[in-house]
Design a protein around this motif. Structure first.
Motif, PDB file in Angstrom:
ATOM      1  N   LEU A 148       0.831  -1.209   0.000  1.00 51.68           N
ATOM      2  CA  LEU A 148       0.000   0.000   0.000  1.00 51.68           C
ATOM      3  C   LEU A 148       0.858   1.249   0.000  1.00 51.68           C
ATOM      4  O   LEU A 148       0.572   2.210  -0.716  1.00 51.68           O
ATOM      5  CB  LEU A 148      -0.916   0.028   1.226  1.00 51.68           C
ATOM      6  N   GLU A 149       1.899   1.243   0.805  1.00 53.45           N
ATOM      7  CA  GLU A 149       2.782   2.399   0.898  1.00 53.45           C
ATOM      8  C   GLU A 149       3.425   2.714  -0.451  1.00 53.45           C
ATOM      9  O   GLU A 149       3.638   3.875  -0.793  1.00 53.45           O
ATOM     10  CB  GLU A 149       3.849   2.153   1.961  1.00 53.45           C
ATOM     11  N   ARG A 150       3.700   1.687  -1.212  1.00 54.69           N
ATOM     12  CA  ARG A 150       4.269   1.868  -2.555  1.00 54.69           C
ATOM     13  C   ARG A 150       3.197   2.264  -3.572  1.00 54.69           C
ATOM     14  O   ARG A 150       3.492   2.405  -4.752  1.00 54.69           O
ATOM     15  CB  ARG A 150       4.919   0.562  -3.019  1.00 54.69           C
TER      16      ARG A 150
ATOM     17  N   THR B 260      -8.702   6.717  -2.741  1.00 52.55           N
ATOM     18  CA  THR B 260      -7.594   5.778  -2.566  1.00 52.55           C
ATOM     19  C   THR B 260      -6.476   6.316  -1.687  1.00 52.55           C
ATOM     20  O   THR B 260      -6.007   5.621  -0.781  1.00 52.55           O
ATOM     21  CB  THR B 260      -7.046   5.347  -3.938  1.00 52.55           C
ATOM     22  N   ASP B 261      -6.015   7.541  -1.937  1.00 51.65           N
ATOM     23  CA  ASP B 261      -4.906   8.075  -1.131  1.00 51.65           C
ATOM     24  C   ASP B 261      -5.273   8.149   0.343  1.00 51.65           C
ATOM     25  O   ASP B 261      -4.470   7.790   1.215  1.00 51.65           O
ATOM     26  CB  ASP B 261      -4.475   9.449  -1.648  1.00 51.65           C
ATOM     27  N   ALA B 262      -6.481   8.609   0.632  1.00 53.12           N
ATOM     28  CA  ALA B 262      -6.928   8.697   2.023  1.00 53.12           C
ATOM     29  C   ALA B 262      -7.026   7.299   2.637  1.00 53.12           C
ATOM     30  O   ALA B 262      -6.619   7.077   3.783  1.00 53.12           O
ATOM     31  CB  ALA B 262      -8.271   9.408   2.114  1.00 53.12           C
ATOM     32  N   MET B 263      -7.547   6.340   1.868  1.00 49.93           N
ATOM     33  CA  MET B 263      -7.692   4.977   2.363  1.00 49.93           C
ATOM     34  C   MET B 263      -6.327   4.352   2.661  1.00 49.93           C
ATOM     35  O   MET B 263      -6.154   3.670   3.675  1.00 49.93           O
ATOM     36  CB  MET B 263      -8.470   4.140   1.353  1.00 49.93           C
ATOM     37  N   ILE B 264      -5.372   4.608   1.790  1.00 51.79           N
ATOM     38  CA  ILE B 264      -4.010   4.105   2.027  1.00 51.79           C
ATOM     39  C   ILE B 264      -3.466   4.673   3.330  1.00 51.79           C
ATOM     40  O   ILE B 264      -2.950   3.940   4.184  1.00 51.79           O
ATOM     41  CB  ILE B 264      -3.082   4.449   0.839  1.00 51.79           C
ATOM     42  N   ASN B 265      -3.582   5.986   3.504  1.00 58.33           N
ATOM     43  CA  ASN B 265      -3.058   6.622   4.719  1.00 58.33           C
ATOM     44  C   ASN B 265      -3.736   6.093   5.979  1.00 58.33           C
ATOM     45  O   ASN B 265      -3.078   5.890   7.005  1.00 58.33           O
ATOM     46  CB  ASN B 265      -3.194   8.140   4.624  1.00 58.33           C
ATOM     47  N   ILE B 266      -5.027   5.855   5.908  1.00 52.92           N
ATOM     48  CA  ILE B 266      -5.747   5.334   7.074  1.00 52.92           C
ATOM     49  C   ILE B 266      -5.255   3.926   7.422  1.00 52.92           C
ATOM     50  O   ILE B 266      -5.011   3.618   8.592  1.00 52.92           O
ATOM     51  CB  ILE B 266      -7.269   5.351   6.821  1.00 52.92           C
ATOM     52  N   TRP B 267      -5.085   3.078   6.400  1.00 50.11           N
ATOM     53  CA  TRP B 267      -4.581   1.733   6.680  1.00 50.11           C
ATOM     54  C   TRP B 267      -3.146   1.775   7.204  1.00 50.11           C
ATOM     55  O   TRP B 267      -2.784   1.023   8.122  1.00 50.11           O
ATOM     56  CB  TRP B 267      -4.668   0.837   5.440  1.00 50.11           C
ATOM     57  N   LEU B 268      -2.316   2.651   6.662  1.00 50.93           N
ATOM     58  CA  LEU B 268      -0.941   2.759   7.160  1.00 50.93           C
ATOM     59  C   LEU B 268      -0.929   3.243   8.609  1.00 50.93           C
ATOM     60  O   LEU B 268      -0.170   2.729   9.435  1.00 50.93           O
ATOM     61  CB  LEU B 268      -0.115   3.676   6.259  1.00 50.93           C
ATOM     62  N   ASP B 269      -1.776   4.214   8.930  1.00 47.45           N
ATOM     63  CA  ASP B 269      -1.893   4.670  10.326  1.00 47.45           C
ATOM     64  C   ASP B 269      -2.377   3.536  11.220  1.00 47.45           C
ATOM     65  O   ASP B 269      -1.868   3.340  12.329  1.00 47.45           O
ATOM     66  CB  ASP B 269      -2.850   5.861  10.434  1.00 47.45           C
ATOM     67  N   TRP B 270      -3.360   2.775  10.732  1.00 48.04           N
ATOM     68  CA  TRP B 270      -3.864   1.630  11.487  1.00 48.04           C
ATOM     69  C   TRP B 270      -2.717   0.653  11.768  1.00 48.04           C
ATOM     70  O   TRP B 270      -2.570   0.162  12.892  1.00 48.04           O
ATOM     71  CB  TRP B 270      -4.985   0.936  10.702  1.00 48.04           C
ATOM     72  N   GLY B 271      -1.912   0.380  10.748  1.00 51.73           N
ATOM     73  CA  GLY B 271      -0.791  -0.542  10.908  1.00 51.73           C
ATOM     74  C   GLY B 271       0.193  -0.068  11.964  1.00 51.73           C
ATOM     75  O   GLY B 271       0.624  -0.850  12.824  1.00 51.73           O
ATOM     76  N   ARG B 272       0.541   1.206  11.905  1.00 48.70           N
ATOM     77  CA  ARG B 272       1.481   1.759  12.900  1.00 48.70           C
ATOM     78  C   ARG B 272       0.901   1.674  14.307  1.00 48.70           C
ATOM     79  O   ARG B 272       1.593   1.289  15.255  1.00 48.70           O
ATOM     80  CB  ARG B 272       1.809   3.209  12.552  1.00 48.70           C
ATOM     81  N   LYS B 273      -0.380   2.058  14.446  1.00 50.14           N
ATOM     82  CA  LYS B 273      -1.027   2.037  15.767  1.00 50.14           C
ATOM     83  C   LYS B 273      -1.134   0.626  16.323  1.00 50.14           C
ATOM     84  O   LYS B 273      -1.232   0.450  17.536  1.00 50.14           O
ATOM     85  CB  LYS B 273      -2.425   2.665  15.678  1.00 50.14           C
ATOM     86  N   ASN B 274      -1.124  -0.354  15.454  1.00 49.73           N
ATOM     87  CA  ASN B 274      -1.233  -1.748  15.887  1.00 49.73           C
ATOM     88  C   ASN B 274       0.113  -2.462  15.929  1.00 49.73           C
ATOM     89  O   ASN B 274       0.165  -3.688  16.014  1.00 49.73           O
ATOM     90  CB  ASN B 274      -2.245  -2.495  15.013  1.00 49.73           C
ATOM     91  N   GLY B 275       1.199  -1.692  15.840  1.00 53.65           N
ATOM     92  CA  GLY B 275       2.533  -2.226  16.063  1.00 53.65           C
ATOM     93  C   GLY B 275       3.182  -2.918  14.872  1.00 53.65           C
ATOM     94  O   GLY B 275       4.196  -3.600  15.044  1.00 53.65           O
ATOM     95  N   TYR B 276       2.617  -2.747  13.695  1.00 53.24           N
ATOM     96  CA  TYR B 276       3.224  -3.375  12.514  1.00 53.24           C
ATOM     97  C   TYR B 276       4.354  -2.513  11.988  1.00 53.24           C
ATOM     98  O   TYR B 276       4.267  -1.281  12.000  1.00 53.24           O
ATOM     99  CB  TYR B 276       2.180  -3.596  11.421  1.00 53.24           C
ATOM    100  N   GLN B 277       5.403  -3.183  11.533  1.00 52.59           N
ATOM    101  CA  GLN B 277       6.532  -2.513  10.886  1.00 52.59           C
ATOM    102  C   GLN B 277       6.743  -3.152   9.534  1.00 52.59           C
ATOM    103  O   GLN B 277       6.601  -4.365   9.404  1.00 52.59           O
ATOM    104  CB  GLN B 277       7.800  -2.647  11.731  1.00 52.59           C
ATOM    105  N   TRP B 278       7.077  -2.346   8.555  1.00 48.22           N
ATOM    106  CA  TRP B 278       7.260  -2.883   7.209  1.00 48.22           C
ATOM    107  C   TRP B 278       8.389  -2.208   6.483  1.00 48.22           C
ATOM    108  O   TRP B 278       8.973  -1.295   6.796  1.00 48.22           O
ATOM    109  CB  TRP B 278       5.952  -2.783   6.401  1.00 48.22           C
TER     110      TRP B 278
END
Length: 106
Positions: free
Chosen positions: A60-62, A88-106
């Motif tokens: 998603l980040e890419r 799409t851009d907003a949805m990507i950012n929301i999922w990336l924020d969700w990932g960070r808040k849930n401790g995921y690293q990529w």
């Protein structure tokens, strides 16, 4: 495919990359979301489970691929507010924020 196997992170990433490449090659030119998410390679990615969440977030980040459905299916969560669906851009950012808040690293 993975229930009785213990795979290393490198093996998981290799399988994931192979499936992403297959999915992208075999769905080139398809615009119907249903066809994209029902493709066997996409379904196998979902079947890999939580181990691929960081890899999906990286995709998603890419800005590549349509990974919202896979993330929603694996996490059983949808952080996208109704008013931002289709942006799409907003949805990507929301999922990336969700990932960070849930401790995921990529």
């Amino acid at each position: 495919m993975f229930a009785n196997q213990t795979l290393t992170p490198a093996e998981i990433e290799t399988i994931f990359r192979e499936l992403v490449n297959q999915w992208q090659e075999e769905t080139r030119g398809i615009s119907a979301s249903t066809e994209l998410i029902l493709h066997p390679a996409y379904q196998q990615i979902i079947g890999m489970g939580k181990d691929v969440i960081p890899l999906l977030l990286r995709e998603l980040e890419r800005k590549s691929g349509r990974w919202f459905w896979a993330l929603q299916s694996i996490t059983r969560h949808d952080p996208i507010p109704v008013e931002l669906r289709g942006k799409t851009d907003a949805m990507i950012n929301i999922w990336l924020d969700w990932g960070r808040k849930n401790g995921y690293q990529w």
